[in-house]
Write a protein that holds these residues in place. Structure first.
Motif, PDB file in Angstrom:
ATOM      1  N   LYS A 167       1.665   2.257  -3.401  1.00 41.48           N
ATOM      2  CA  LYS A 167       0.593   3.008  -4.068  1.00 41.48           C
ATOM      3  C   LYS A 167       0.660   4.486  -3.697  1.00 41.48           C
ATOM      4  CE  LYS A 167      -2.414  -0.983  -3.510  1.00 41.48           C
ATOM      5  NZ  LYS A 167      -3.669  -1.444  -2.882  1.00 41.48           N
TER       6      LYS A 167
ATOM      7  N   VAL B 283      -4.778   6.459  -9.752  1.00 43.62           N
ATOM      8  CA  VAL B 283      -3.741   6.658  -8.741  1.00 43.62           C
ATOM      9  C   VAL B 283      -4.339   7.134  -7.420  1.00 43.62           C
ATOM     10  CG1 VAL B 283      -1.664   7.965  -8.166  1.00 43.62           C
ATOM     11  CG2 VAL B 283      -1.967   7.072 -10.477  1.00 43.62           C
TER      12      VAL B 283
ATOM     13  N   ASP C 138      -4.569  -3.573  -7.422  1.00 40.26           N
ATOM     14  CA  ASP C 138      -3.609  -3.362  -6.341  1.00 40.26           C
ATOM     15  C   ASP C 138      -2.203  -3.782  -6.769  1.00 40.26           C
ATOM     16  OD1 ASP C 138      -5.626  -2.401  -4.797  1.00 40.26           O
ATOM     17  OD2 ASP C 138      -5.790  -4.156  -3.505  1.00 40.26           O
TER      18      ASP C 138
ATOM     19  N   LEU D  22      -0.724  -1.083  -9.243  1.00 40.56           N
ATOM     20  CA  LEU D  22      -0.226   0.141  -8.628  1.00 40.56           C
ATOM     21  C   LEU D  22       0.985  -0.120  -7.747  1.00 40.56           C
ATOM     22  CD1 LEU D  22      -3.309   2.337  -7.726  1.00 40.56           C
ATOM     23  CD2 LEU D  22      -1.542   2.741  -9.434  1.00 40.56           C
ATOM     24  N   ALA D  23       1.052  -1.296  -7.112  1.00 43.37           N
ATOM     25  CA  ALA D  23       2.241  -1.629  -6.337  1.00 43.37           C
ATOM     26  C   ALA D  23       3.465  -1.709  -7.245  1.00 43.37           C
ATOM     27  CB  ALA D  23       2.034  -2.950  -5.597  1.00 43.37           C
TER      28      ALA D  23
ATOM     29  N   HIS E 195       0.838  -1.203   0.000  1.00 46.44           N
ATOM     30  CA  HIS E 195       0.000   0.000   0.000  1.00 46.44           C
ATOM     31  C   HIS E 195       0.874   1.255   0.000  1.00 46.44           C
ATOM     32  CE1 HIS E 195      -3.539   2.440   0.492  1.00 46.44           C
ATOM     33  NE2 HIS E 195      -2.995   3.046   1.534  1.00 46.44           N
TER      34      HIS E 195
ATOM     35  N   ALA F 214       3.152   6.237  -5.723  1.00 43.30           N
ATOM     36  CA  ALA F 214       2.601   6.624  -7.019  1.00 43.30           C
ATOM     37  C   ALA F 214       1.858   7.950  -6.919  1.00 43.30           C
ATOM     38  CB  ALA F 214       1.667   5.535  -7.539  1.00 43.30           C
TER      39      ALA F 214
ATOM     40  N   THR G  13      -7.361   4.791  -5.862  1.00 48.05           N
ATOM     41  CA  THR G  13      -6.914   3.503  -5.343  1.00 48.05           C
ATOM     42  C   THR G  13      -5.947   3.659  -4.178  1.00 48.05           C
ATOM     43  OG1 THR G  13      -7.154   2.566  -7.556  1.00 48.05           O
ATOM     44  CG2 THR G  13      -5.884   1.278  -5.980  1.00 48.05           C
ATOM     45  N   GLY G  14      -5.134   4.714  -4.214  1.00 46.20           N
ATOM     46  CA  GLY G  14      -4.088   4.851  -3.208  1.00 46.20           C
ATOM     47  C   GLY G  14      -4.528   5.508  -1.918  1.00 46.20           C
TER      48      GLY G  14
ATOM     49  N   GLY H   5       4.436   1.795  -8.189  1.00 52.96           N
ATOM     50  CA  GLY H   5       5.150   2.444  -7.103  1.00 52.96           C
ATOM     51  C   GLY H   5       6.580   1.951  -6.988  1.00 52.96           C
TER      52      GLY H   5
END
Length: 406
Positions: free
Chosen positions: A127, A360, A269, A272-273, A124, A130, A363-364, A276
């Motif tokens: 994220k 971005v 997830d 985005l991980a 997380h 990001a 979700t983050g 990042g």
């Protein structure tokens, strides 16, 4: 082989190895994304080594911004071509890309073992990286690419178009419309600098590259969308992303999301991980493809998936660059070309702004704590002027610490 030919062959090999060594060093040390890469390239190839002069560098930068594809990798590919021919171009690509691609593949191998609470918190945190990095990139791009009201208007219109409708095919339409609006509204933009890049081939060869690019795009577009990926469909998806992304770097985010997340191949997830984690890596942002290719479930080893994705996403940008280089010096003599480039660049800002909101931000940022962590990461980049790895350390460390406190 006559002595003169042998001597030229030795010189060519030495020059190719020189290109490889210089770009390998850059591949290990070029943190900060495509905008920072341009600074590294100018210092290395104009100021220190004098492989290009300032006018040639500016001209090459303009064409790489104008064309779809990874701008900094296209610049590196062209510099290798100018220095040592086709072998030099390949050496520049491999040396600049391999470090980050291998690191991202390693992260894909490590990610399944991050299932604990700390591992989930660390993912997380990536994220939130990001969020901080894209916000910082947006701020810099807005200052540079939308400095006046017409270009702000183009960027805003592109953002609204993508947020309201958001269909994958609209990205290309948005860029075309931005270029047209640029031609109409940005006539005050200064003409691009004139220069003659040291090109080693002619327009007939350039036309061949254009045909190969077009055939590849037609084939990739004709492939039917499938929830179960194959090596062919994945190659087509990454080829489409590389062929249609203007500006490279962070702008590839929405296109890759549409190709691998919306199809169900990679979870949001996980996507985005990986994005990042890419902020902590040197070299080109497109090396994220190595992570995604390894994550897509294929009936192949993950290394093969990573290799297919990397080659497919870089190939169209290189083909377009090779097709355009011989005619570019003639094109930029026209003032209208600078106006079109200005409009396209403003449209790129709009695309990235839409991607910053979704996925971005949505979700983050899930809590006030997330907002604080991301905001401090942004300040580390924008105010403290630290490099992206420091923002990665902060966001991941703070997310893990907050998870433990909770």
């Amino acid at each position: 082989m006559p002595p003169s030919d042998a001597r030229r062959a030795v010189q060519a090999n030495a020059s190719t190895m020189e290109v490889f060594r210089v770009f390998l060093a850059l591949g290990f040390t070029s943190f900060g994304g495509p905008i920072a890469h341009i600074g590294y390239f100018h210092t290395t190839f104009v100021q220190r080594r004098a492989w290009l002069n300032d006018a040639q560098f500016a001209q090459l930068l303009a064409i790489c911004q104008f064309l779809p594809g990874p701008a900094s990798s296209q610049m590196g590919f062209a510099i290798g071509l100018f220095r040592a021919g086709w072998k030099g171009a390949l050496a520049a690509f491999l040396a600049f890309t391999l470090p980050s691609a291998l690191l991202m593949f390693g992260f894909a191998s490590l990610a399944p073992h991050l299932g604990s609470e700390r591992g989930a918190a660390a993912l997380h945190g990536l994220k939130l990286v990001a969020v901080a990095v894209v916000a910082h990139a947006l701020l810099g791009m807005m200052r540079k690419l939308t400095p006046d009201a017409p270009r702000m208007l183009i960027a805003a219109a592109t953002t609204v178009l993508m947020l309201v409708w958001g269909a994958p095919w609209l990205q290309l339409i948005a860029i075309v419309v931005a270029g047209v609006l640029g031609a109409l509204l940005c006539r005050h933009v200064s003409a691009l600098p004139a220069a003659n890049p040291p090109i080693t081939y002619g327009r007939r060869t350039a036309s061949l590259f254009a045909v190969v690019f077009a055939l590849g795009l037609v084939a990739a577009t004709a492939l039917p969308a499938a929830t179960t990926p194959t090596a062919t469909s994945m190659a087509g998806a990454f080829y489409r992303a590389g062929a249609l992304v203007f500006g490279g770097g962070h702008v590839v985010l929405p296109l890759l999301q549409q190709q691998v997340v919306d199809t169900g191949w990679v979870a949001p997830d996980t996507f985005l991980a990986g994005y990042g984690a890419a902020q902590a890596m040197p070299g080109p942002m497109f090396s994220l493809a190595a992570f995604l290719g390894a994550e897509v479930p294929l009936s192949l080893p993950s290394a093969a998936g990573a290799a297919i994705a990397v080659l497919a996403i870089f190939l169209p940008g290189f083909l377009l660059l090779l097709a355009a280089l011989p005619a570019w010096s003639q094109l930029v003599k026209h003032q209208r070309a600078a106006s079109v480039v200005a409009g396209i660049n403003a449209g790129i800002v709009g695309l990235l702004l839409a991607a910053f909101y979704n996925p971005v931000w949505t979700t983050g940022v899930r809590s006030a704590a997330d907002l604080v962590i991301a905001a401090i990461g942004f300040l580390l980049l924008s105010t403290a002027r630290l490099s992206a790895p420091w923002a990665v350390l902060w966001c991941v460390g703070a997310a893990v610490a907050w998870g433990l406190l909770r």
